[in-house]
Design a protein around this motif. Structure first.
Motif, PDB file in Angstrom:
ATOM      1  N   ASN A   8       0.815  -1.233   0.000  1.00 46.38           N
ATOM      2  CA  ASN A   8       0.000   0.000   0.000  1.00 46.38           C
ATOM      3  C   ASN A   8       0.838   1.267   0.000  1.00 46.38           C
ATOM      4  O   ASN A   8       0.429   2.298   0.551  1.00 46.38           O
ATOM      5  N   ALA A   9       2.013   1.212  -0.610  1.00 45.69           N
ATOM      6  CA  ALA A   9       2.898   2.379  -0.663  1.00 45.69           C
ATOM      7  C   ALA A   9       2.610   3.220  -1.911  1.00 45.69           C
ATOM      8  O   ALA A   9       2.008   2.742  -2.883  1.00 45.69           O
ATOM      9  N   ARG A  10       3.058   4.451  -1.856  1.00 48.19           N
ATOM     10  CA  ARG A  10       3.090   5.311  -3.043  1.00 48.19           C
ATOM     11  C   ARG A  10       4.539   5.311  -3.509  1.00 48.19           C
ATOM     12  O   ARG A  10       5.408   5.974  -2.908  1.00 48.19           O
ATOM     13  N   LEU A  11       4.851   4.528  -4.551  1.00 45.70           N
ATOM     14  CA  LEU A  11       6.226   4.384  -5.023  1.00 45.70           C
ATOM     15  C   LEU A  11       6.583   5.558  -5.929  1.00 45.70           C
ATOM     16  O   LEU A  11       5.757   5.987  -6.765  1.00 45.70           O
ATOM     17  N   VAL A  12       7.800   6.080  -5.767  1.00 44.57           N
ATOM     18  CA  VAL A  12       8.281   7.193  -6.589  1.00 44.57           C
ATOM     19  C   VAL A  12       9.580   6.747  -7.241  1.00 44.57           C
ATOM     20  O   VAL A  12      10.565   6.466  -6.556  1.00 44.57           O
ATOM     21  N   ASN A  13       9.580   6.684  -8.565  1.00 43.23           N
ATOM     22  CA  ASN A  13      10.738   6.127  -9.263  1.00 43.23           C
ATOM     23  C   ASN A  13      10.707   6.513 -10.740  1.00 43.23           C
ATOM     24  O   ASN A  13       9.657   6.411 -11.387  1.00 43.23           O
ATOM     25  N   ASP A  21       3.115  -2.353  -4.274  1.00 43.78           N
ATOM     26  CA  ASP A  21       3.772  -3.128  -3.228  1.00 43.78           C
ATOM     27  C   ASP A  21       5.186  -3.473  -3.687  1.00 43.78           C
ATOM     28  O   ASP A  21       5.474  -3.502  -4.889  1.00 43.78           O
ATOM     29  N   LEU A  22       6.053  -3.757  -2.718  1.00 42.25           N
ATOM     30  CA  LEU A  22       7.437  -4.108  -3.046  1.00 42.25           C
ATOM     31  C   LEU A  22       7.915  -5.181  -2.087  1.00 42.25           C
ATOM     32  O   LEU A  22       7.739  -5.047  -0.870  1.00 42.25           O
ATOM     33  N   ARG A  23       8.506  -6.225  -2.648  1.00 44.12           N
ATOM     34  CA  ARG A  23       9.023  -7.340  -1.839  1.00 44.12           C
ATOM     35  C   ARG A  23      10.553  -7.301  -1.817  1.00 44.12           C
ATOM     36  O   ARG A  23      11.196  -7.114  -2.855  1.00 44.12           O
ATOM     37  N   ILE A  24      11.098  -7.500  -0.627  1.00 41.93           N
ATOM     38  CA  ILE A  24      12.548  -7.581  -0.420  1.00 41.93           C
ATOM     39  C   ILE A  24      12.909  -9.023  -0.085  1.00 41.93           C
ATOM     40  O   ILE A  24      12.340  -9.612   0.838  1.00 41.93           O
ATOM     41  N   GLY A  35      -1.150  -5.797  -5.174  1.00 43.55           N
ATOM     42  CA  GLY A  35      -1.851  -6.919  -4.573  1.00 43.55           C
ATOM     43  C   GLY A  35      -0.964  -8.090  -4.215  1.00 43.55           C
ATOM     44  O   GLY A  35      -1.425  -9.234  -4.168  1.00 43.55           O
ATOM     45  N   LEU A  36       0.313  -7.834  -3.923  1.00 42.51           N
ATOM     46  CA  LEU A  36       1.224  -8.920  -3.551  1.00 42.51           C
ATOM     47  C   LEU A  36       0.811  -9.505  -2.206  1.00 42.51           C
ATOM     48  O   LEU A  36       0.400  -8.776  -1.295  1.00 42.51           O
ATOM     49  N   LYS A  37       0.923 -10.813  -2.062  1.00 38.58           N
ATOM     50  CA  LYS A  37       0.513 -11.510  -0.847  1.00 38.58           C
ATOM     51  C   LYS A  37       1.729 -11.969  -0.048  1.00 38.58           C
ATOM     52  O   LYS A  37       2.745 -12.380  -0.624  1.00 38.58           O
ATOM     53  N   ALA A  38       1.612 -11.903   1.272  1.00 41.95           N
ATOM     54  CA  ALA A  38       2.707 -12.323   2.146  1.00 41.95           C
ATOM     55  C   ALA A  38       2.950 -13.817   2.022  1.00 41.95           C
ATOM     56  O   ALA A  38       2.026 -14.606   1.788  1.00 41.95           O
ATOM     57  N   ARG A  39       4.219 -14.193   2.208  1.00 42.52           N
ATOM     58  CA  ARG A  39       4.630 -15.585   2.131  1.00 42.52           C
ATOM     59  C   ARG A  39       5.239 -16.001   3.470  1.00 42.52           C
ATOM     60  O   ARG A  39       6.154 -15.345   3.966  1.00 42.52           O
TER      61      ARG A  39
END
Length: 448
Positions: A8-13, A21-24, A35-39
Motif C-alpha cells: 500500500n505504498a506510493r512508489l516514486v521512481n 507493493d514491493l518485496r525484499i 496486490g502482492l501476498k505475504a509468504r
C-alpha cells in the motif's frame, strides 16, 4: 537474510508516482507489483499514506576519518545518514592524512567495513605531486577523483597549471571539483582583515568567498574538461552566475548518452541565504559561501529545469566550540545528512519541485553519474536501499541529532515530512525513532 513485503505504498521512481507493493528478498528488490501476498514468515509493512523512495545517494560528505574523529567518524555520521534516508555516501579525501594514493584509499574502505550504516565509496584526492597515483588508479575502486581548485586542507590545493592539465588529461574516472579562485579570496580576506581584524562579521563571508571567485574557477575547470573531453562534475554550485556555464537537459539523453559536464548543488544553498547569517552566524559558514536569496531561488529553478543534475549535502561537521571562534579561525562546514532529504521535500510542499524530481537529483542521478552498480532505483534485482517517507510534521531538536558534533543548523525548524523507515541492503536500519540492528553498509561497486 530477512524477507519483507511493503504494501500500500506510493512508489516514486524514474519520473513516476504510483500505488503498489514491493518485496525484499536476500537484500534485493525481488518484486514490484500490486496486490502482492505475504509468504510464510515474511515481515509485512503497511505503508498506507507513505511514499516509498530509493535510498538517497549523497555524492559529497566529509565524515572526518581518519585523523579528525573528535568531530565525526564513519560510524556516527553514517548513523545520522540512515536516520535521514541516505543509504549511500561518497566521502571526500581531505582527511588526515589525505587520501592521495591507493593504500590510503583501501585504508578507508577497511575502516568502513562493519562500521558504516550506509553503503560507502571514497574519492581519491589530487595534489600537485600525485599525478602518477591518479594515472594508475583502478577506476572500479573510487567514484571519482577530487580536485580542489580552491583552498583546502594540507597540500590538496592543485594550483600547478601543468599538473592540473595532466589530471584532466589522464583521469580514469570522473573528476569532481571544488571551484573557487584562491588568489581572489585571499585578496578579499586581506581587505576585510584590515578593516575588522580577526573578528570579521559572518555576513561578510559571501563577499570574501565571492561569486566572482566561484565563476572564474568554474570557467577554468570547464575549459580544461572541454579541452580533454573529461567527465567533469562541479560540486556545490552556489551562484546564479555559474548556471549559464552548464548544458540544460537530462543527465542521460534519449539515445543513452550522458552529459560530460555536470553540476551539483547542496541542500543548504536551497534553505538558507545571506539574511540567515544574522541568526546563525558561523553555524552556516561554509565553502563556497551561502549567498543571496536570488541565488537560492535560481538554484531551485535550475534543479527543476535540469541545469543542475545532482543534489547533495557537503556534510562537514565541526564542534560548536570551533564554530564559536572568531571568523578567521572558525572552520567552514555544517552537519546536514540527517535532515537533508526532509529539507529537500519541503520544496515539494512549497510547490517548487516534485517528489520525482527530488528522487532524480538525490538518487537516480548520482547512481548514473558515478556508474554505481545496482543502486539508486526501485527496480527488481537492485539492492533494497529504500526509504519510507511519512507526511507527519516534526520539529528538529538538538537532542535528536545523531552526528558526533551534536548540533544542526535546522534546530527549531519544523519539517512537514519525516523518515518513517530506512532499509540498507534489505535490512531495516531506522524505524522512525531509532537505529535498528547492526551496520549493514557495503562497499559500492562501480561498473567501469
Amino acid at each position: 537474510m530477512s524477507s519483507t513485503l511493503i504494501v500500500n505504498a506510493r512508489l516514486v521512481n524514474e519520473g513516476r508516482e504510483f500505488d503498489g507493493d514491493l518485496r525484499i528478498e536476500s537484500g534485493r528488490i525481488a518484486q514490484i507489483g500490486s496486490g502482492l501476498k505475504a509468504r510464510g514468515n515474511e515481515t509485512v509493512v503497511d505503508a498506507s499514506g507513505c511514499r516509498l523512495l530509493p535510498g538517497m545517494i549523497d555524492d559529497q560528505v566529509h565524515f572526518r576519518e581518519p585523523g579528525l574523529e573528535y568531530k565525526a567518524d564513519m560510524a556516527t555520521e553514517s548513523a545520522a545518514a540512515v536516520a535521514g534516508g541516505l543509504t549511500a555516501f561518497m566521502d571526500m579525501p581531505n582527511t588526515s592524512p589525505p587520501t592521495l594514493d591507493a593504500a590510503a584509499l583501501e585504508d578507508k574502505y577497511r575502516r568502513a567495513s562493519g562500521r558504516a550504516w550506509a553503503n560507502y565509496g571514497f574519492y581519491l584526492g589530487a595534489s600537485n605531486d600525485n599525478l602518477a597515483a591518479i594515472q594508475s588508479l583502478d577506476p572500479r575502486t573510487a567514484p571519482g577523483i577530487k580536485v580542489f581548485m580552491g583552498a583546502s586542507t594540507g597540500n590538496m590545493l592543485v594550483d600547478n597549471p601543468e599538473i592540473l592539465d595532466g589530471i584532466f588529461r589522464d583521469a580514469p574516472t570522473p573528476i569532481i571539483t571544488h571551484c573557487e579562485d584562491t588568489p581572489m579570496i585571499d585578496a578579499e580576506l586581506a581587505r576585510y582583515k584590515a578593516q575588522y581584524g580577526d573578528d570579521i562579521p559572518a555576513a561578510c563571508h559571501p563577499d570574501i568567498r565571492s561569486r566572482a571567485a566561484c565563476l572564474k574557477s568554474t570557467e577554468l575547470a570547464i575549459s580544461l574538461a572541454r579541452k580533454h573531453d573529461t567527465r567533469l562534475h562541479v560540486l556545490h554550485i552556489s551562484t546564479a552566475d555559474e548556471l549559464a556555464l552548464f548544458e540544460p537537459g537530462p543527465l542521460v539523453r534519449a539515445d543513452g548518452s550522458r552529459k560530460r559536464i555536470t553540476a551539483e548543488t547542496c541542500i543548504h544553498f536551497l534553505r538558507f541565504d545571506r539574511a540567515d547569517y544574522a541568526r546563525l552566524g558561523h553555524l552556516i559558514k561554509c565553502n563556497p559561501a551561502i549567498k543571496d536569496a536570488s541565488d537560492r531561488q535560481a538554484l531551485i529553478a535550475a534543479l527543476a529545469d535540469d541545469i543542475i543534475d545532482v543534489l547533495a549535502t557537503d556534510h562537514a561537521p565541526h564542534t560548536l566550540e570551533e564554530k564559536a571562534r572568531p571568523y578567521t579561525s572558525a572552520p567552514s562546514g555544517l552537519p546536514l545528512v540527517q535532515y537533508a532529504l526532509v529539507a529537500a521535500l519541503e520544496l515539494v510542499h512549497e510547490g517548487k519541485l516534485t517528489t520525482a524530481q527530488v528522487v532524480q537529483k538525490f538518487a537516480h542521478a548520482p547512481a548514473q553519474l558515478f556508474d554505481v552498480e545496482g543502486r539508486g532505483f526501485l527496480r527488481e534485482g537492485y539492492a533494497a536501499d529504500l526509504v519510507l517517507v511519512e507526511d507527519t510534521p516534526f520539529t528538529v531538536q538538538r537532542e535528536d541529532v545523531l552526528s558526533k558534533c551534536a548540533w544542526s543548523p535546522f534546530e527549531g525548524t519544523t519539517f512537514h515530512s519525516r523518515i518513517a523507515s530506512t532499509w540498507v541492503n534489505g535490512e531495516l536500519v531506522w524505524n522512525g525513532r531509532q537505529l535498528v540492528g547492526d551496520p549493514a553498509g557495503q562497499r559500492l561497486s562501480f561498473t567501469r
